[in-house]
Design a protein around this motif. Sequence first.
Motif, PDB file in Angstrom:
ATOM      1  N   MET A   1     -10.942   5.647  -6.711  1.00 31.55           N
ATOM      2  CA  MET A   1      -9.787   5.430  -5.811  1.00 31.55           C
ATOM      3  C   MET A   1      -9.637   3.934  -5.528  1.00 31.55           C
ATOM      4  O   MET A   1     -10.605   3.257  -5.219  1.00 31.55           O
ATOM      5  CB  MET A   1     -10.007   6.201  -4.509  1.00 31.55           C
ATOM      6  N   ARG A   2      -8.436   3.437  -5.634  1.00 28.07           N
ATOM      7  CA  ARG A   2      -8.188   2.028  -5.365  1.00 28.07           C
ATOM      8  C   ARG A   2      -7.502   1.940  -4.010  1.00 28.07           C
ATOM      9  O   ARG A   2      -6.562   2.691  -3.744  1.00 28.07           O
ATOM     10  CB  ARG A   2      -7.283   1.482  -6.465  1.00 28.07           C
ATOM     11  N   ILE A   3      -8.024   1.057  -3.141  1.00 24.17           N
ATOM     12  CA  ILE A   3      -7.386   0.857  -1.838  1.00 24.17           C
ATOM     13  C   ILE A   3      -6.976  -0.610  -1.734  1.00 24.17           C
ATOM     14  O   ILE A   3      -7.808  -1.506  -1.930  1.00 24.17           O
ATOM     15  CB  ILE A   3      -8.338   1.228  -0.679  1.00 24.17           C
ATOM     16  N   ILE A   4      -5.707  -0.854  -1.467  1.00 22.29           N
ATOM     17  CA  ILE A   4      -5.206  -2.223  -1.410  1.00 22.29           C
ATOM     18  C   ILE A   4      -4.456  -2.438  -0.098  1.00 22.29           C
ATOM     19  O   ILE A   4      -4.235  -1.487   0.666  1.00 22.29           O
ATOM     20  CB  ILE A   4      -4.298  -2.546  -2.623  1.00 22.29           C
ATOM     21  N   LYS A   5      -4.056  -3.653   0.121  1.00 16.99           N
ATOM     22  CA  LYS A   5      -3.501  -4.034   1.425  1.00 16.99           C
ATOM     23  C   LYS A   5      -2.098  -4.603   1.230  1.00 16.99           C
ATOM     24  O   LYS A   5      -1.855  -5.330   0.256  1.00 16.99           O
ATOM     25  CB  LYS A   5      -4.431  -5.099   2.015  1.00 16.99           C
ATOM     26  N   MET A   6      -1.180  -4.244   2.130  1.00 19.19           N
ATOM     27  CA  MET A   6       0.183  -4.767   2.030  1.00 19.19           C
ATOM     28  C   MET A   6       0.690  -5.124   3.422  1.00 19.19           C
ATOM     29  O   MET A   6       0.618  -4.302   4.336  1.00 19.19           O
ATOM     30  CB  MET A   6       1.116  -3.733   1.402  1.00 19.19           C
ATOM     31  N   TYR A   7       1.208  -6.333   3.585  1.00 18.04           N
ATOM     32  CA  TYR A   7       1.765  -6.701   4.888  1.00 18.04           C
ATOM     33  C   TYR A   7       3.071  -5.955   5.136  1.00 18.04           C
ATOM     34  O   TYR A   7       3.817  -5.646   4.221  1.00 18.04           O
ATOM     35  CB  TYR A   7       1.914  -8.221   5.006  1.00 18.04           C
ATOM     36  N   LYS A   8       3.340  -5.705   6.406  1.00 18.85           N
ATOM     37  CA  LYS A   8       4.441  -4.821   6.777  1.00 18.85           C
ATOM     38  C   LYS A   8       5.804  -5.301   6.330  1.00 18.85           C
ATOM     39  O   LYS A   8       6.684  -4.508   6.015  1.00 18.85           O
ATOM     40  CB  LYS A   8       4.450  -4.612   8.294  1.00 18.85           C
ATOM     41  N   LYS A   9       5.972  -6.648   6.305  1.00 21.02           N
ATOM     42  CA  LYS A   9       7.283  -7.179   5.949  1.00 21.02           C
ATOM     43  C   LYS A   9       7.702  -6.773   4.527  1.00 21.02           C
ATOM     44  O   LYS A   9       8.878  -6.787   4.192  1.00 21.02           O
ATOM     45  CB  LYS A   9       7.273  -8.709   6.061  1.00 21.02           C
ATOM     46  N   PHE A  10       6.722  -6.355   3.708  1.00 19.36           N
ATOM     47  CA  PHE A  10       7.041  -5.994   2.325  1.00 19.36           C
ATOM     48  C   PHE A  10       7.434  -4.516   2.176  1.00 19.36           C
ATOM     49  O   PHE A  10       7.841  -4.104   1.083  1.00 19.36           O
ATOM     50  CB  PHE A  10       5.847  -6.275   1.408  1.00 19.36           C
ATOM     51  N   LEU A  11       7.255  -3.751   3.230  1.00 18.00           N
ATOM     52  CA  LEU A  11       7.446  -2.295   3.065  1.00 18.00           C
ATOM     53  C   LEU A  11       8.829  -1.957   2.535  1.00 18.00           C
ATOM     54  O   LEU A  11       8.969  -1.254   1.533  1.00 18.00           O
ATOM     55  CB  LEU A  11       7.201  -1.548   4.383  1.00 18.00           C
ATOM     56  N   GLU A  12       9.852  -2.479   3.216  1.00 16.64           N
ATOM     57  CA  GLU A  12      11.201  -2.085   2.840  1.00 16.64           C
ATOM     58  C   GLU A  12      11.570  -2.517   1.413  1.00 16.64           C
ATOM     59  O   GLU A  12      12.010  -1.675   0.622  1.00 16.64           O
ATOM     60  CB  GLU A  12      12.211  -2.594   3.876  1.00 16.64           C
ATOM     61  N   PRO A  13      11.359  -3.803   1.065  1.00 17.58           N
ATOM     62  CA  PRO A  13      11.674  -4.179  -0.318  1.00 17.58           C
ATOM     63  C   PRO A  13      10.857  -3.392  -1.347  1.00 17.58           C
ATOM     64  O   PRO A  13      11.357  -3.040  -2.417  1.00 17.58           O
ATOM     65  CB  PRO A  13      11.357  -5.671  -0.385  1.00 17.58           C
ATOM     66  N   PHE A  14       9.602  -3.081  -0.994  1.00 17.97           N
ATOM     67  CA  PHE A  14       8.796  -2.312  -1.946  1.00 17.97           C
ATOM     68  C   PHE A  14       9.393  -0.921  -2.150  1.00 17.97           C
ATOM     69  O   PHE A  14       9.585  -0.462  -3.280  1.00 17.97           O
ATOM     70  CB  PHE A  14       7.341  -2.196  -1.473  1.00 17.97           C
ATOM     71  N   LEU A  15       9.704  -0.243  -1.045  1.00 21.24           N
ATOM     72  CA  LEU A  15      10.219   1.131  -1.161  1.00 21.24           C
ATOM     73  C   LEU A  15      11.565   1.141  -1.878  1.00 21.24           C
ATOM     74  O   LEU A  15      11.852   2.056  -2.663  1.00 21.24           O
ATOM     75  CB  LEU A  15      10.329   1.781   0.218  1.00 21.24           C
TER      76      LEU A  15
END
Lengths: 342, 283
Positions: free
Chosen positions: A1-15
């Motif tokens: 299992m890979r667990i990574i980290k993403m800052y919140k400001k990226f959520l919308e553009p990522f989705l």
Amino acid sequence: MRIIKMYKKFLEPFLECLGQFGRLYAPVRKNGVLTYGPIESISEAVFSDEHPLIPIKKLFHPMKFDMFRFGESGFQPDYSMVEKRVIIGVHPCEIHSLLRLDDVFMADPPDPYYSQLRHNSAILGFSCMPTENSLCTSTGTDIVEEGYDLFFIDLDQFYLVWVGSSLGHDMILCHDEFFEDEVTHEDIAKYVAWREKRNLAFKKSFAFRNMPDLMELSYNSEIWEQFGKKCLSCGQCSMVCPTCNCYDTTDVLDVSNKVSGRRERMWDSCMFVDYSLVAGGHNFRATRADRLKLWYTHKLKTFGKEYGRPSCVGCGRCVDTCPVDINVLTVSQALSAREVPK
Amino acid sequence: MSVEIGIENPFQPEAARIVRQYDLIKDHRFFQVRFLDVKRAMSFTYNPGQFLMLSLPGVGEAPFSISSTPSRPGILEMGVRKVGKLTEVLFTKSDNDIIYIRGPYGNGFRLDQMRGKDLIIVAGGLGVIPLRSILYYVLDNRDDFGQLFFLYGARRPDEILFQTEFFQLKDRRDIECFYTVDKVDGGNWTENVGVVTTLFKNLPRLDPLKLNAVVCGPPVMYKFVIKELLNLKIPKNQIQLSLERKMKCGVGKCGHCALDNLYTCTSGPVFTYWDTIHFRELI
């Protein structure tokens, strides 16, 4: 299992970029009610602790759809509802409910409608905090270990993102720059604190693990009669339960034509009086007490005998919605205390 | 985004032609059907005790027991009672009309444990329809089985199904047949009068360990017949019961036929008495 980290400001553009993997679905608010539906942009999605009123099963085991078109040349399967989808914002209990539905619909022979919807849907799970009637620590379904492509745990400034499948891995690649592989000691401490805070936030619980035995011991209990007197046979418990899979089929003729039409499949409920009626008028479960007993025994005992674990996932929807307070909490309490709560 | 669907649809009804149909008694009709596709017709196989889902487009779908034996391939037979919307429309069909079927579903009788042993077939009313399948299967494979007893009860003489063919069996030396009716009002009934359990007195002394029984009938009948069979000291797992439930899918998905932790359509409709002894709401 890979667990990574993403800052919140990226959520919308990522989705937003996930549209290339299929049509986006998420909880949306319609006429004040939270419900799963297609979205045009991520801003429509409502990410909250609240459960959509109707569980995610509606996207895989639709409330009503056409199984076949028929005409003079016989029956042709209708798979027109199957499309590539990315479902965002799915809580752990909902992911567990899909695993329970898989037990039934994917068992040999697989149900082609469910299995195609399942194979063509990506699941993006989101963590949540317990609501008033959440019971998922009782049922052991507050944490997910499988059944998602990506799972986002909300730790205020950032998310820890569990990558659960090869498809999830491909999704990450579409914006690789948003994700960091390095998770610090401080991040881990935040995660542990979040788990502890969440565990303490549950307000209600029930003795789920005792239920199979208690159900068996209570088969002849007068408790069922007492609940039977209150029950309205409205079937709402089955509609909101994420693991109720029963259905009925009906043929509908086209208005203009006597030989062509469609075979529809729609949700059914064992709470309805004609559910166990057979030819000749014999009804195996004619009384409300019989039918309630079937429902609760199935949820809390017999499903487990067949598939390894009972089917209640502790979402609390039956507690939220039953108009006369018959739900996993009141039933389990009554069977333990031998008294129906007033 | 469109997707390719490349899997079998277990709910796909297949076209079949009605070869022959005639009334058995009032509101009960016999249907012989054959798949339109000749290869399908000849390769279709099943076990006695299994059932079919029968579709009439625009009317719906319902389960029906197979009444023919797999030892006579190519043709499928059903006995149908007119009790609802689907059967009402089915009764308007003529020879050569097309209907739709899928199957076979369910487990059927446990032939393996019955081979080389004696067998009692106990039928009540309409319950004789699935049992006709095992009856002819045993007669067609007579050397594989020991002594054969056929006990059949109906309410009245004019409610005996397949009367002509069943009464002809009485001339055979490789089967003992006993018929009964609950009540006689006039006529020339020469067989037993009384419920089906009154036929058990005709049975010779049998070795219970070498004996199997198969039972199908109205819900009320099972309790009394099982009691008689237990009196004969037959082990509980050598008593096989065919049960009726409502079914919409036939393959364990729709939930209607749930019986405790099992589905009647996939784990049944045939259960041994031992299998079912702890089911709370069996019969």
